[in-house]
Every structure is written in C-alpha cells, then in structure tokens.
Design a protein around this motif. Structure first.
Motif, PDB file in Angstrom:
ATOM      1  N   LEU A  89       0.819  -1.216   0.000  1.00 36.22           N
ATOM      2  CA  LEU A  89       0.000   0.000   0.000  1.00 36.22           C
ATOM      3  C   LEU A  89       0.853   1.268   0.000  1.00 36.22           C
ATOM      4  O   LEU A  89       0.433   2.301  -0.517  1.00 36.22           O
ATOM      5  N   ALA A  90       2.051   1.181   0.582  1.00 39.33           N
ATOM      6  CA  ALA A  90       2.927   2.357   0.660  1.00 39.33           C
ATOM      7  C   ALA A  90       3.897   2.439  -0.515  1.00 39.33           C
ATOM      8  O   ALA A  90       4.690   3.385  -0.592  1.00 39.33           O
ATOM      9  N   ASP A  91       3.839   1.499  -1.431  1.00 39.01           N
ATOM     10  CA  ASP A  91       4.761   1.476  -2.566  1.00 39.01           C
ATOM     11  C   ASP A  91       4.636   2.776  -3.361  1.00 39.01           C
ATOM     12  O   ASP A  91       3.561   3.085  -3.887  1.00 39.01           O
ATOM     13  N   PRO A  92       5.728   3.535  -3.483  1.00 45.84           N
ATOM     14  CA  PRO A  92       5.647   4.825  -4.188  1.00 45.84           C
ATOM     15  C   PRO A  92       5.356   4.685  -5.684  1.00 45.84           C
ATOM     16  O   PRO A  92       4.972   5.662  -6.329  1.00 45.84           O
ATOM     17  N   PRO A 100       2.260   6.291   5.793  1.00 46.48           N
ATOM     18  CA  PRO A 100       2.154   5.485   7.015  1.00 46.48           C
ATOM     19  C   PRO A 100       0.990   5.928   7.910  1.00 46.48           C
ATOM     20  O   PRO A 100       0.346   5.086   8.538  1.00 46.48           O
ATOM     21  N   ALA A 101       0.707   7.205   7.954  1.00 43.04           N
ATOM     22  CA  ALA A 101      -0.416   7.682   8.770  1.00 43.04           C
ATOM     23  C   ALA A 101      -1.754   7.145   8.240  1.00 43.04           C
ATOM     24  O   ALA A 101      -2.637   6.763   9.018  1.00 43.04           O
ATOM     25  N   GLU A 102      -1.907   7.100   6.909  1.00 40.64           N
ATOM     26  CA  GLU A 102      -3.140   6.565   6.326  1.00 40.64           C
ATOM     27  C   GLU A 102      -3.260   5.064   6.566  1.00 40.64           C
ATOM     28  O   GLU A 102      -4.343   4.557   6.849  1.00 40.64           O
ATOM     29  N   ILE A 103      -2.136   4.370   6.457  1.00 45.04           N
ATOM     30  CA  ILE A 103      -2.136   2.931   6.741  1.00 45.04           C
ATOM     31  C   ILE A 103      -2.464   2.699   8.209  1.00 45.04           C
ATOM     32  O   ILE A 103      -3.242   1.801   8.553  1.00 45.04           O
ATOM     33  N   ALA A 104      -1.880   3.509   9.082  1.00 44.68           N
ATOM     34  CA  ALA A 104      -2.145   3.390  10.523  1.00 44.68           C
ATOM     35  C   ALA A 104      -3.631   3.574  10.809  1.00 44.68           C
ATOM     36  O   ALA A 104      -4.208   2.840  11.627  1.00 44.68           O
ATOM     37  N   ASP A 105      -4.248   4.519  10.126  1.00 44.02           N
ATOM     38  CA  ASP A 105      -5.669   4.760  10.327  1.00 44.02           C
ATOM     39  C   ASP A 105      -6.500   3.555   9.911  1.00 44.02           C
ATOM     40  O   ASP A 105      -7.443   3.169  10.599  1.00 44.02           O
ATOM     41  N   VAL A 118       5.732  -1.141   7.376  1.00 46.50           N
ATOM     42  CA  VAL A 118       6.064  -0.942   5.961  1.00 46.50           C
ATOM     43  C   VAL A 118       7.501  -1.381   5.711  1.00 46.50           C
ATOM     44  O   VAL A 118       7.778  -2.116   4.750  1.00 46.50           O
ATOM     45  N   ASP A 119       8.423  -0.973   6.575  1.00 45.91           N
ATOM     46  CA  ASP A 119       9.832  -1.377   6.423  1.00 45.91           C
ATOM     47  C   ASP A 119       9.978  -2.887   6.527  1.00 45.91           C
ATOM     48  O   ASP A 119      10.692  -3.507   5.735  1.00 45.91           O
TER      49      ASP A 119
END
Length: 135
Positions: A89-92, A100-105, A118-119
């Motif tokens: 989901l965080a893949d640029p 990361p904030a959106e994923i955290a939500d 993500v790391d």
C-alpha cells in the motif's frame, strides 16, 4: 355446476384462473401461516476445542500447549501478511500509495508502528523475491 372459466380471487396476488382439474393452471397458494413460533433450543455451552471436556491434567496441558503454539505461529504469519500488505500500500510506484499515517488509520495502528510495518514488509518482499517466491 361451477363455471370452469370463472376467476378465483387470491389475496396474495392478482386474480388467477381457478383450477378445474389435472393439467390446468391452478391458482397460486399462499404459504400456511404459522400459529406458533418454534421453540428456540437451549443455547449450546461455549466450547474451546473441547478442552473443557479433558479431565486428565497432563493431557489438558499437552493439548492446550499445542493450541497455544499453533495460534502463536498463526499470529506471526498473519503479522507477516499485514506487513507485506502495508508495504504494498505504501509502494511509491502506486498511483494511490498511502502514507504510514493513512495505513495506521486503516489498521488501527500508530503512525510509527505503521512505518515500521512498511519497512518490515519491504524486507519480507525482498526476501521472497530473492527466494523466487511471490511478492
């Protein structure tokens, strides 16, 4: 003698032709109305892999330990899949990449934990691609 072409009234729908014998189209029938509610059965007692039915403490310890180890392994595997999904989901390269904030939500995590996931997911992806596995 009744008229074979007479219309019968059906309160459940439009008027249909009355039945006159075998092979003719009869009127639709409404389902019978229930005059009582079926009894609800006794609620079944909760069971957890039938551990409560084991009376021998040695056998109970053995079986519950097996289950605890299996659940722990399943939780670790699920966490790996969470990390891979977070990395994807965080893949640029994605036009809809998430921060990361959106994923955290979405995952009910803190932004710091999401960044670490993500790391970790990227590390797992590299390992899988090096091993020839799926990304």
């Amino acid at each position: 003698m009744p008229d074979p072409h007479a219309q019968a009234s059906d309160p459940s729908g439009p008027t249909t032709a009355a039945a006159t014998g075998p092979g003719t189209q009869g009127r639709r029938r409404r389902p019978a109305q229930l005059i009582f509610e079926p009894q609800a059965g006794e609620p079944e007692p909760e069971r957890f892999f039938d551990l409560e039915s084991i009376v021998d403490p040695a056998e109970l310890l053995s079986r519950s330990t097996e289950l605890a180890l299996a659940f722990r392994a399943a939780a670790e595997r699920a966490t790996d899949f969470q990390a891979i999904a977070a990395a994807q989901l965080a893949d640029p390269r994605r036009f809809d990449a998430l921060t990361p904030a959106e994923i955290a939500d979405r995952a009910d995590w803190t932004p710091d934990y999401a960044a670490r996931m993500v790391d970790y997911g990227r590390t797992l992806q590299k390992q899988r691609s090096a091993e020839g596995g799926l990304h």
